[in-house]
Write a protein that holds these residues in place. Structure first.
Motif, PDB file in Angstrom:
ATOM      1  N   MET A 337     -27.167  68.705   2.331  1.00 41.99           N
ATOM      2  CA  MET A 337     -26.364  69.428   3.314  1.00 41.99           C
ATOM      3  C   MET A 337     -25.125  70.090   2.708  1.00 41.99           C
ATOM      4  O   MET A 337     -24.872  71.278   2.954  1.00 41.99           O
ATOM      5  CB  MET A 337     -25.974  68.493   4.456  1.00 41.99           C
ATOM      6  CG  MET A 337     -25.184  69.193   5.564  1.00 41.99           C
ATOM      7  SD  MET A 337     -26.085  70.603   6.287  1.00 41.99           S
ATOM      8  CE  MET A 337     -27.419  69.752   7.107  1.00 41.99           C
ATOM      9  N   PRO A 338     -24.286  69.384   1.907  1.00 40.09           N
ATOM     10  CA  PRO A 338     -23.121  70.065   1.324  1.00 40.09           C
ATOM     11  C   PRO A 338     -23.514  71.269   0.463  1.00 40.09           C
ATOM     12  O   PRO A 338     -22.834  72.298   0.471  1.00 40.09           O
ATOM     13  CB  PRO A 338     -22.458  68.970   0.483  1.00 40.09           C
ATOM     14  CG  PRO A 338     -22.884  67.695   1.121  1.00 40.09           C
ATOM     15  CD  PRO A 338     -24.286  67.943   1.572  1.00 40.09           C
ATOM     16  N   THR A 339     -24.623  71.142  -0.283  1.00 44.08           N
ATOM     17  CA  THR A 339     -25.086  72.256  -1.114  1.00 44.08           C
ATOM     18  C   THR A 339     -25.553  73.419  -0.243  1.00 44.08           C
ATOM     19  O   THR A 339     -25.290  74.590  -0.554  1.00 44.08           O
ATOM     20  CB  THR A 339     -26.229  71.784  -2.031  1.00 44.08           C
ATOM     21  OG1 THR A 339     -25.749  70.715  -2.849  1.00 44.08           O
ATOM     22  CG2 THR A 339     -26.717  72.912  -2.924  1.00 44.08           C
ATOM     23  N   LEU A 340     -26.239  73.123   0.860  1.00 43.31           N
ATOM     24  CA  LEU A 340     -26.676  74.175   1.781  1.00 43.31           C
ATOM     25  C   LEU A 340     -25.474  74.893   2.388  1.00 43.31           C
ATOM     26  O   LEU A 340     -25.513  76.111   2.605  1.00 43.31           O
ATOM     27  CB  LEU A 340     -27.551  73.569   2.880  1.00 43.31           C
ATOM     28  CG  LEU A 340     -28.912  73.029   2.429  1.00 43.31           C
ATOM     29  CD1 LEU A 340     -29.621  72.354   3.601  1.00 43.31           C
ATOM     30  CD2 LEU A 340     -29.778  74.139   1.842  1.00 43.31           C
ATOM     31  N   VAL A 341     -24.407  74.156   2.649  1.00 44.97           N
ATOM     32  CA  VAL A 341     -23.188  74.770   3.175  1.00 44.97           C
ATOM     33  C   VAL A 341     -22.606  75.741   2.146  1.00 44.97           C
ATOM     34  O   VAL A 341     -22.145  76.840   2.486  1.00 44.97           O
ATOM     35  CB  VAL A 341     -22.157  73.681   3.555  1.00 44.97           C
ATOM     36  CG1 VAL A 341     -20.800  74.310   3.869  1.00 44.97           C
ATOM     37  CG2 VAL A 341     -22.653  72.875   4.747  1.00 44.97           C
ATOM     38  N   VAL A 342     -22.615  75.357   0.865  1.00 44.52           N
ATOM     39  CA  VAL A 342     -22.113  76.239  -0.195  1.00 44.52           C
ATOM     40  C   VAL A 342     -22.922  77.529  -0.245  1.00 44.52           C
ATOM     41  O   VAL A 342     -22.362  78.641  -0.317  1.00 44.52           O
ATOM     42  CB  VAL A 342     -22.160  75.516  -1.563  1.00 44.52           C
ATOM     43  CG1 VAL A 342     -21.884  76.495  -2.703  1.00 44.52           C
ATOM     44  CG2 VAL A 342     -21.143  74.387  -1.601  1.00 44.52           C
ATOM     45  N   TYR A 343     -24.261  77.403  -0.202  1.00 46.96           N
ATOM     46  CA  TYR A 343     -25.103  78.605  -0.241  1.00 46.96           C
ATOM     47  C   TYR A 343     -24.913  79.453   1.018  1.00 46.96           C
ATOM     48  O   TYR A 343     -24.964  80.682   0.962  1.00 46.96           O
ATOM     49  CB  TYR A 343     -26.566  78.214  -0.406  1.00 46.96           C
ATOM     50  CG  TYR A 343     -26.942  77.905  -1.836  1.00 46.96           C
ATOM     51  CD1 TYR A 343     -27.208  78.924  -2.735  1.00 46.96           C
ATOM     52  CD2 TYR A 343     -27.014  76.594  -2.283  1.00 46.96           C
ATOM     53  CE1 TYR A 343     -27.540  78.639  -4.058  1.00 46.96           C
ATOM     54  CE2 TYR A 343     -27.349  76.303  -3.598  1.00 46.96           C
ATOM     55  CZ  TYR A 343     -27.608  77.329  -4.482  1.00 46.96           C
ATOM     56  OH  TYR A 343     -27.934  77.047  -5.783  1.00 46.96           O
ATOM     57  N   GLY A 344     -24.708  78.788   2.159  1.00 42.78           N
ATOM     58  CA  GLY A 344     -24.444  79.542   3.384  1.00 42.78           C
ATOM     59  C   GLY A 344     -23.151  80.321   3.299  1.00 42.78           C
ATOM     60  O   GLY A 344     -23.075  81.489   3.717  1.00 42.78           O
ATOM     61  N   LEU A 345     -22.106  79.687   2.754  1.00 44.02           N
ATOM     62  CA  LEU A 345     -20.825  80.375   2.572  1.00 44.02           C
ATOM     63  C   LEU A 345     -20.975  81.543   1.596  1.00 44.02           C
ATOM     64  O   LEU A 345     -20.440  82.632   1.830  1.00 44.02           O
ATOM     65  CB  LEU A 345     -19.783  79.377   2.050  1.00 44.02           C
ATOM     66  CG  LEU A 345     -18.382  79.913   1.768  1.00 44.02           C
ATOM     67  CD1 LEU A 345     -17.753  80.486   3.031  1.00 44.02           C
ATOM     68  CD2 LEU A 345     -17.494  78.813   1.186  1.00 44.02           C
ATOM     69  N   TRP A 346     -21.713  81.320   0.501  1.00 41.96           N
ATOM     70  CA  TRP A 346     -21.941  82.396  -0.468  1.00 41.96           C
ATOM     71  C   TRP A 346     -22.677  83.577   0.181  1.00 41.96           C
ATOM     72  O   TRP A 346     -22.291  84.726  -0.007  1.00 41.96           O
ATOM     73  CB  TRP A 346     -22.751  81.849  -1.642  1.00 41.96           C
ATOM     74  CG  TRP A 346     -23.310  82.918  -2.541  1.00 41.96           C
ATOM     75  CD1 TRP A 346     -22.622  83.660  -3.450  1.00 41.96           C
ATOM     76  CD2 TRP A 346     -24.670  83.372  -2.591  1.00 41.96           C
ATOM     77  NE1 TRP A 346     -23.466  84.553  -4.084  1.00 41.96           N
ATOM     78  CE2 TRP A 346     -24.731  84.397  -3.576  1.00 41.96           C
ATOM     79  CE3 TRP A 346     -25.838  83.010  -1.925  1.00 41.96           C
ATOM     80  CZ2 TRP A 346     -25.916  85.060  -3.885  1.00 41.96           C
ATOM     81  CZ3 TRP A 346     -27.021  83.664  -2.235  1.00 41.96           C
ATOM     82  CH2 TRP A 346     -27.060  84.671  -3.198  1.00 41.96           C
ATOM     83  N   TRP A 347     -23.706  83.283   0.959  1.00 44.02           N
ATOM     84  CA  TRP A 347     -24.484  84.342   1.599  1.00 44.02           C
ATOM     85  C   TRP A 347     -23.622  85.146   2.576  1.00 44.02           C
ATOM     86  O   TRP A 347     -23.675  86.378   2.623  1.00 44.02           O
ATOM     87  CB  TRP A 347     -25.674  83.737   2.312  1.00 44.02           C
ATOM     88  CG  TRP A 347     -26.520  84.738   3.057  1.00 44.02           C
ATOM     89  CD1 TRP A 347     -26.565  84.955   4.410  1.00 44.02           C
ATOM     90  CD2 TRP A 347     -27.425  85.684   2.484  1.00 44.02           C
ATOM     91  NE1 TRP A 347     -27.446  85.954   4.713  1.00 44.02           N
ATOM     92  CE2 TRP A 347     -27.990  86.432   3.554  1.00 44.02           C
ATOM     93  CE3 TRP A 347     -27.819  85.969   1.184  1.00 44.02           C
ATOM     94  CZ2 TRP A 347     -28.921  87.435   3.340  1.00 44.02           C
ATOM     95  CZ3 TRP A 347     -28.747  86.970   0.972  1.00 44.02           C
ATOM     96  CH2 TRP A 347     -29.282  87.700   2.040  1.00 44.02           C
ATOM     97  N   GLY A 348     -22.805  84.431   3.353  1.00 40.36           N
ATOM     98  CA  GLY A 348     -21.940  85.116   4.310  1.00 40.36           C
ATOM     99  C   GLY A 348     -20.920  86.004   3.631  1.00 40.36           C
ATOM    100  O   GLY A 348     -20.649  87.133   4.083  1.00 40.36           O
ATOM    101  N   LEU A 349     -20.331  85.531   2.525  1.00 39.07           N
ATOM    102  CA  LEU A 349     -19.342  86.333   1.815  1.00 39.07           C
ATOM    103  C   LEU A 349     -19.984  87.504   1.074  1.00 39.07           C
ATOM    104  O   LEU A 349     -19.383  88.583   0.975  1.00 39.07           O
ATOM    105  CB  LEU A 349     -18.574  85.438   0.821  1.00 39.07           C
ATOM    106  CG  LEU A 349     -17.655  84.379   1.439  1.00 39.07           C
ATOM    107  CD1 LEU A 349     -17.083  83.467   0.361  1.00 39.07           C
ATOM    108  CD2 LEU A 349     -16.511  85.031   2.222  1.00 39.07           C
ATOM    109  N   MET A 350     -21.181  87.299   0.559  1.00 40.43           N
ATOM    110  CA  MET A 350     -21.854  88.382  -0.178  1.00 40.43           C
ATOM    111  C   MET A 350     -22.196  89.556   0.729  1.00 40.43           C
ATOM    112  O   MET A 350     -22.234  90.710   0.286  1.00 40.43           O
ATOM    113  CB  MET A 350     -23.143  87.854  -0.840  1.00 40.43           C
ATOM    114  CG  MET A 350     -22.910  87.067  -2.117  1.00 40.43           C
ATOM    115  SD  MET A 350     -22.120  88.026  -3.431  1.00 40.43           S
ATOM    116  CE  MET A 350     -23.386  89.249  -3.780  1.00 40.43           C
TER     117      MET A 350
END
Length: 354
Positions: A337-350
């Protein structure tokens, strides 16, 4: 493009190694300062304290690497942005995606090296460091369970109060139950030595329980055959986050075969499996910050933002894992879950990067 990829990768590598050196130096001196209080006790010297702090560095590197990757990526790309090199690269028609790919090639090599250190070197060095420290302070290796180590082998429950190096245990108690969970036998031994594939209990008091009552006897020695080798007991006595993937997998198998709760070890196992993906996500997270909101800010602000994000990820990872244990969530989901949150944040910022 190959030359450009190497140039970008080298910039990220240099900054990552610098961040790694700074953080490990800080942690080394923090550990050493803590150990100075024990210097002079028993045979524990300043040289041993230095050796102990050095032997813990591989573990600290493995645990800090997601934060190191984020800071190294931000500073590496940020250095190129500050000198307008990224602007020139973009003007030459190189996309953000290709720049990101060049950075990740170097990141993969670093992740492989750190993963090998974390799996092969860190657990063994830390165990040796703890044993060296304990022997120098004239103490047994302390166990991580209050009241000693409790383990189960079939219908036998074992309590080990103290475990010393090279397969010697002290204050060992065995409780044998039948299939209906009725106590059949109690064995207390002053010590136990592992010899030729079996334990030999010494200075033994054995009490047998039957319908007539309790019958006790004193024995100088008593062989004890069990699947619990010194290696298994040593693994059980260590905190899960200090074990390698192979050790965790073996202990999860052992606990399941004895109908024990393996969730803590399963969570630690999946956390280690997911760790490289978390590191990659943290490195990727540097890209939208450099091409977006942190394009023209100072290096100090980049370090502050990267440090806060890294600390936030570390805290969230630890807290969410404990919450998952309390509410009996899936260990795989809890670790991911914490890793998925990181990828979600990256996707949103990208999506906001032009």
């Amino acid at each position: 493009m190959r030359i450009l990829s190497r140039y970008i990768g080298r910039a990220v590598l240099v900054q990552t190694l610098m961040v790694m050196a700074v953080l490990l130096t800080i942690y080394f001196f923090i550990t050493l300062m803590d150990e100075l209080a024990a210097v002079g006790q028993g045979r524990y010297s300043i040289v041993m304290a230095l050796q102990y702090a050095l032997m813990l560095l591989p573990r600290q590197l493995y645990e800090l690497f997601p934060m190191v990757a984020l800071l190294g990526g931000m500073l590496g790309l940020g250095t190129l942005a500050s000198s307008n090199e990224l602007t020139v690269i973009r003007a030459a028609g190189v996309s953000v995606r290709r720049i990101m790919l060049a950075m990740m090639k170097m990141a993969l090599l670093l992740m492989l090296a750190v993963a090998l250190i974390g799996e092969l070197a860190a657990p063994q060095l830390e165990q040796k460091a703890q044993i060296m420290r304990a022997q120098a302070l004239n103490k047994g290796v302390s166990l991580n369970v209050r009241g000693g180590l409790w383990v189960r082998d079939g219908d036998t429950y074992i309590n080990v109060r103290r475990l010393l190096p090279e397969g010697t245990a002290y204050d060992v108690s065995l409780y044998v139950f039948d299939k209906e969970q009725r106590l059949l036998e109690m064995i207390d031994a002053r010590s136990a030595v592992y010899d030729k594939g079996q334990w030999v209990l010494r200075k033994v008091t054995r009490s047998r329980v039957d319908h007539a009552g309790v019958v006790s006897e004193e024995l100088p020695r008593l062989p004890w055959r069990t699947v619990l080798s010194p290696a298994v007991i040593s693994v059980a006595a260590l905190p899960p986050d200090k074990l390698s993937i192979a050790e965790l997998a073996g202990y999860v198998d052992y606990t399941r075969s004895n109908s024990l709760d393996a969730r803590v070890y399963e969570l630690a196992l999946w956390t280690r499996v997911v760790a490289p993906f978390a590191t990659a996500g943290m490195m990727l997270l540097a890209v939208p910050f450099i091409f977006g909101s942190l394009r023209s800010v100072s290096i100090g602000l980049r370090i502050t933002v990267g440090g806060l994000l890294g600390i936030g990820f570390h805290l969230f990872n630890g807290v969410f894992g404990r919450i998952a244990l309390v509410y009996d969530l899936s260990p795989l989901l809890s670790a991911a879950m914490p890793t998925l949150v990181v990828y979600g944040l990256w996707w949103g910022l990208m999506r906001r990067v032009q």
